[in-house]
Scaffold this motif. Structure first.
Motif, PDB file in Angstrom:
ATOM      1  N   PHE A  31       0.860  -1.172   0.000  1.00 55.73           N
ATOM      2  CA  PHE A  31       0.000   0.000   0.000  1.00 55.73           C
ATOM      3  C   PHE A  31       0.906   1.236   0.000  1.00 55.73           C
ATOM      4  CE2 PHE A  31      -2.550  -3.398   1.595  1.00 55.73           C
ATOM      5  CZ  PHE A  31      -3.858  -3.114   1.240  1.00 55.73           C
ATOM      6  N   PHE A  32       1.401   1.556  -1.184  1.00 58.13           N
ATOM      7  CA  PHE A  32       2.309   2.701  -1.349  1.00 58.13           C
ATOM      8  C   PHE A  32       2.224   3.109  -2.809  1.00 58.13           C
ATOM      9  CE2 PHE A  32       6.789   4.353  -1.900  1.00 58.13           C
ATOM     10  CZ  PHE A  32       6.599   5.506  -1.157  1.00 58.13           C
ATOM     11  N   ASP A  33       1.594   4.251  -3.081  1.00 58.73           N
ATOM     12  CA  ASP A  33       1.215   4.576  -4.458  1.00 58.73           C
ATOM     13  C   ASP A  33       2.387   4.892  -5.383  1.00 58.73           C
ATOM     14  OD1 ASP A  33       1.854   7.094  -3.500  1.00 58.73           O
ATOM     15  OD2 ASP A  33      -0.198   7.863  -3.579  1.00 58.73           O
ATOM     16  N   LYS A  34       3.598   5.030  -4.854  1.00 60.31           N
ATOM     17  CA  LYS A  34       4.756   5.223  -5.721  1.00 60.31           C
ATOM     18  C   LYS A  34       5.334   3.902  -6.225  1.00 60.31           C
ATOM     19  CE  LYS A  34       6.095   9.626  -3.628  1.00 60.31           C
ATOM     20  NZ  LYS A  34       7.161  10.385  -2.922  1.00 60.31           N
ATOM     21  N   SER A  35       4.812   2.804  -5.741  1.00 59.04           N
ATOM     22  CA  SER A  35       5.312   1.490  -6.137  1.00 59.04           C
ATOM     23  C   SER A  35       4.498   0.918  -7.295  1.00 59.04           C
ATOM     24  CB  SER A  35       5.224   0.521  -4.957  1.00 59.04           C
ATOM     25  OG  SER A  35       5.475  -0.810  -5.371  1.00 59.04           O
ATOM     26  N   SER A 136      20.443   6.417  -4.569  1.00 60.26           N
ATOM     27  CA  SER A 136      20.255   7.830  -4.256  1.00 60.26           C
ATOM     28  C   SER A 136      19.165   8.433  -5.138  1.00 60.26           C
ATOM     29  CB  SER A 136      21.570   8.594  -4.458  1.00 60.26           C
ATOM     30  OG  SER A 136      21.391   9.966  -4.213  1.00 60.26           O
ATOM     31  N   GLY A 137      18.218   9.121  -4.541  1.00 58.61           N
ATOM     32  CA  GLY A 137      17.157   9.774  -5.289  1.00 58.61           C
ATOM     33  C   GLY A 137      15.988   8.884  -5.620  1.00 58.61           C
ATOM     34  N   ALA A 138      16.001   7.645  -5.167  1.00 55.69           N
ATOM     35  CA  ALA A 138      14.902   6.719  -5.464  1.00 55.69           C
ATOM     36  C   ALA A 138      13.616   7.197  -4.800  1.00 55.69           C
ATOM     37  CB  ALA A 138      15.251   5.321  -4.985  1.00 55.69           C
ATOM     38  N   SER A 139      12.486   6.938  -5.454  1.00 55.10           N
ATOM     39  CA  SER A 139      11.189   7.382  -4.933  1.00 55.10           C
ATOM     40  C   SER A 139      10.555   6.373  -4.000  1.00 55.10           C
ATOM     41  CB  SER A 139      10.233   7.660  -6.102  1.00 55.10           C
ATOM     42  OG  SER A 139      10.003   6.468  -6.845  1.00 55.10           O
ATOM     43  N   ARG A 140      11.141   5.186  -3.906  1.00 56.34           N
ATOM     44  CA  ARG A 140      10.592   4.170  -3.008  1.00 56.34           C
ATOM     45  C   ARG A 140      11.750   3.436  -2.338  1.00 56.34           C
ATOM     46  NH1 ARG A 140      10.171   1.986  -8.259  1.00 56.34           N
ATOM     47  NH2 ARG A 140      10.894  -0.166  -8.412  1.00 56.34           N
ATOM     48  N   PRO A 141      11.521   2.886  -1.150  1.00 55.81           N
ATOM     49  CA  PRO A 141      12.621   2.318  -0.376  1.00 55.81           C
ATOM     50  C   PRO A 141      13.013   0.899  -0.743  1.00 55.81           C
ATOM     51  CG  PRO A 141      10.606   2.226   0.891  1.00 55.81           C
ATOM     52  CD  PRO A 141      10.281   2.975  -0.367  1.00 55.81           C
ATOM     53  N   GLY A 142      12.229   0.205  -1.539  1.00 60.37           N
ATOM     54  CA  GLY A 142      12.560  -1.181  -1.869  1.00 60.37           C
ATOM     55  C   GLY A 142      12.003  -1.573  -3.221  1.00 60.37           C
ATOM     56  N   GLY A 143      12.203  -2.848  -3.574  1.00 56.72           N
ATOM     57  CA  GLY A 143      11.679  -3.349  -4.836  1.00 56.72           C
ATOM     58  C   GLY A 143      12.495  -2.955  -6.042  1.00 56.72           C
ATOM     59  N   HIS A 144      13.789  -2.646  -5.846  1.00 57.91           N
ATOM     60  CA  HIS A 144      14.638  -2.211  -6.956  1.00 57.91           C
ATOM     61  C   HIS A 144      15.461  -3.358  -7.558  1.00 57.91           C
ATOM     62  CE1 HIS A 144      13.826   2.035  -6.143  1.00 57.91           C
ATOM     63  NE2 HIS A 144      13.935   1.737  -4.864  1.00 57.91           N
ATOM     64  N   GLY A 145      15.435  -4.513  -6.924  1.00 57.34           N
ATOM     65  CA  GLY A 145      16.231  -5.631  -7.414  1.00 57.34           C
ATOM     66  C   GLY A 145      17.697  -5.517  -7.074  1.00 57.34           C
ATOM     67  N   ALA A 146      18.043  -4.593  -6.180  1.00 54.65           N
ATOM     68  CA  ALA A 146      19.442  -4.392  -5.796  1.00 54.65           C
ATOM     69  C   ALA A 146      19.777  -5.240  -4.578  1.00 54.65           C
ATOM     70  CB  ALA A 146      19.695  -2.923  -5.484  1.00 54.65           C
ATOM     71  N   GLY A 147      21.026  -5.707  -4.510  1.00 53.88           N
ATOM     72  CA  GLY A 147      21.476  -6.484  -3.377  1.00 53.88           C
ATOM     73  C   GLY A 147      22.490  -5.715  -2.545  1.00 53.88           C
ATOM     74  N   PHE A 148      23.035  -6.378  -1.537  1.00 54.14           N
ATOM     75  CA  PHE A 148      24.086  -5.787  -0.721  1.00 54.14           C
ATOM     76  C   PHE A 148      25.009  -6.909  -0.260  1.00 54.14           C
ATOM     77  CE2 PHE A 148      20.724  -6.947   2.187  1.00 54.14           C
ATOM     78  CZ  PHE A 148      21.364  -7.394   3.341  1.00 54.14           C
ATOM     79  N   ASP A 149      26.090  -6.531   0.378  1.00 53.62           N
ATOM     80  CA  ASP A 149      27.087  -7.498   0.813  1.00 53.62           C
ATOM     81  C   ASP A 149      26.545  -8.301   1.995  1.00 53.62           C
ATOM     82  OD1 ASP A 149      29.283  -8.919   1.686  1.00 53.62           O
ATOM     83  OD2 ASP A 149      30.501  -7.163   2.183  1.00 53.62           O
ATOM     84  N   SER A 188      10.550  -9.963  -4.273  1.00 52.00           N
ATOM     85  CA  SER A 188       9.491  -9.283  -5.014  1.00 52.00           C
ATOM     86  C   SER A 188       9.888  -9.174  -6.486  1.00 52.00           C
ATOM     87  CB  SER A 188       9.214  -7.897  -4.425  1.00 52.00           C
ATOM     88  OG  SER A 188       8.130  -7.294  -5.084  1.00 52.00           O
ATOM     89  N   SER A 189      10.776  -8.230  -6.809  1.00 49.79           N
ATOM     90  CA  SER A 189      11.156  -8.043  -8.217  1.00 49.79           C
ATOM     91  C   SER A 189      11.871  -9.255  -8.788  1.00 49.79           C
ATOM     92  CB  SER A 189      12.037  -6.799  -8.367  1.00 49.79           C
ATOM     93  OG  SER A 189      13.219  -6.924  -7.603  1.00 49.79           O
ATOM     94  N   GLY A 190      12.515 -10.040  -7.949  1.00 49.88           N
ATOM     95  CA  GLY A 190      13.263 -11.206  -8.433  1.00 49.88           C
ATOM     96  C   GLY A 190      12.416 -12.334  -8.977  1.00 49.88           C
ATOM     97  N   VAL A 191      11.080 -12.234  -8.815  1.00 45.98           N
ATOM     98  CA  VAL A 191      10.194 -13.261  -9.383  1.00 45.98           C
ATOM     99  C   VAL A 191       9.158 -12.615 -10.304  1.00 45.98           C
ATOM    100  CG1 VAL A 191      10.510 -14.948  -7.528  1.00 45.98           C
ATOM    101  CG2 VAL A 191       8.733 -13.194  -7.292  1.00 45.98           C
ATOM    102  N   GLU A 192       9.579 -11.540 -10.988  1.00 43.83           N
ATOM    103  CA  GLU A 192       8.668 -10.828 -11.877  1.00 43.83           C
ATOM    104  C   GLU A 192       9.102 -10.917 -13.331  1.00 43.83           C
ATOM    105  OE1 GLU A 192       6.945  -7.375  -8.870  1.00 43.83           O
ATOM    106  OE2 GLU A 192       8.542  -6.856 -10.264  1.00 43.83           O
ATOM    107  N   ARG A 193       8.112 -10.887 -14.213  1.00 43.61           N
ATOM    108  CA  ARG A 193       8.408 -10.803 -15.651  1.00 43.61           C
ATOM    109  C   ARG A 193       8.501  -9.351 -16.091  1.00 43.61           C
ATOM    110  NH1 ARG A 193       2.712 -12.730 -16.280  1.00 43.61           N
ATOM    111  NH2 ARG A 193       3.555 -14.845 -16.307  1.00 43.61           N
ATOM    112  N   GLU A 194       7.869  -8.460 -15.331  1.00 39.44           N
ATOM    113  CA  GLU A 194       7.983  -7.016 -15.496  1.00 39.44           C
ATOM    114  C   GLU A 194       7.550  -6.390 -14.179  1.00 39.44           C
ATOM    115  OE1 GLU A 194       4.276  -5.190 -17.612  1.00 39.44           O
ATOM    116  OE2 GLU A 194       4.721  -7.090 -18.641  1.00 39.44           O
ATOM    117  N   PRO A 195       7.907  -5.123 -13.911  1.00 38.65           N
ATOM    118  CA  PRO A 195       7.584  -4.542 -12.608  1.00 38.65           C
ATOM    119  C   PRO A 195       6.109  -4.671 -12.256  1.00 38.65           C
ATOM    120  CG  PRO A 195       9.098  -3.122 -13.778  1.00 38.65           C
ATOM    121  CD  PRO A 195       8.686  -4.189 -14.749  1.00 38.65           C
ATOM    122  N   GLY A 196       5.851  -5.315 -11.134  1.00 37.28           N
ATOM    123  CA  GLY A 196       4.486  -5.473 -10.658  1.00 37.28           C
ATOM    124  C   GLY A 196       3.762  -6.706 -11.153  1.00 37.28           C
TER     125      GLY A 196
END
Length: 239
Positions: A31-35, A136-149, A188-196
């Motif tokens: 429930f976040f309209d920018k996603s 940096s500058g992203a409009s939402r905090p998650g769901g970007h498909g990015a990882g970390f160490d 989330s994004s890792g099991v998508e064919r396109e965003p959402g």
């Protein structure tokens, strides 16, 4: 202990039914309209009704006020609240008190200094989720498909159960679980064919590989269960 698997950002009947058929433990609704995975109250009510006790429903919000939380809770009837914004520990305590639901708090990780947040939140949240810090500058905090160490999590100190998120997919989930002490994984994004739009085949592959992943070391122990739902020893957190 079995691995908890959460499929998040479900917005269609096909995606939800696939997650349920594959045996996901937790199904998340945004429930976040920018996603691109945002669902309306009506859609959430319809999808939530299909779960029928087959998994635990998670309501994800980002810095939501009480009015939005109340409306979303009424529509979805969730088992969990996932707070994915900059909510303070005081705000989390207030939400838990006002709505009577367990809270999963997402913590963004990019470097070792980010782990300092854990001590603030493990006193008030029922579960933690470690996700990659957004660009940096992203409009939402998650769901970007990015990882970390994942090695940064070697220094994690918390008695709360926690999930690993950020850049996970069917190709790397087994390695991720083998390298960390996570109680479960969130994708989330890792099991998508396109965003959402979720891909049933990717969901199936992800769940199967998460379930079959070898552990290089034992996951953190959980406190003993104290309720009727013994699954995974997480009854006190509603899983």
């Amino acid at each position: 202990m079995d691995t908890l698997v959460k499929i998040c950002g479900l917005a269609t009947q096909e995606g939800l039914d696939s997650a349920l058929a594959c045996g996901a433990d937790l199904v998340g609704f945004v429930f976040f309209d920018k996603s691109p995975r945002h669902v309306s109250l009506d859609v959430a009510a319809g999808l939530g009704g299909r779960v029928e006790g087959r998994a635990r429903k998670v309501l994800l919000t980002v810095n939501a006020d009480d009015a939005l939380l109340a409306a979303a809770i009424a529509a979805l009837d969730p088992h969990w609240l996932q707070l994915h914004g900059s909510e303070s520990p005081e705000r989390i305590a207030m939400i838990r008190a006002n709505f009577g639901l367990p809270v999963m708090k997402a913590i963004a990780i990019a470097e070792e200094s980010d782990l300092a947040q854990i001590g603030r939140y493990d006193k008030v949240a029922d579960m933690l989720l470690f996700d990659a810090k957004p660009p940096s500058g992203a409009s939402r905090p998650g769901g970007h498909g990015a990882g970390f160490d994942w090695g940064l999590l070697d220094a994690v100190e918390t008695k709360k159960p926690w999930l690993l998120a950020g850049g996970l997919d069917a190709e790397n989930v087994a390695e991720a679980l083998g390298r960390t002490r996570a109680h479960g994984v969130d994708v989330s994004s890792g099991v998508e064919r396109e965003p959402g739009v979720k891909d049933p085949a990717e969901i199936a592959a992800f769940v199967a590989r998460a379930r079959g992943a070898p552990r290089s070391r034992e996951a953190q122990p959980l406190p003993p269960s104290d309720g009727p739902d013994e699954k995974l020893g997480l009854s006190r957190w509603g899983v």
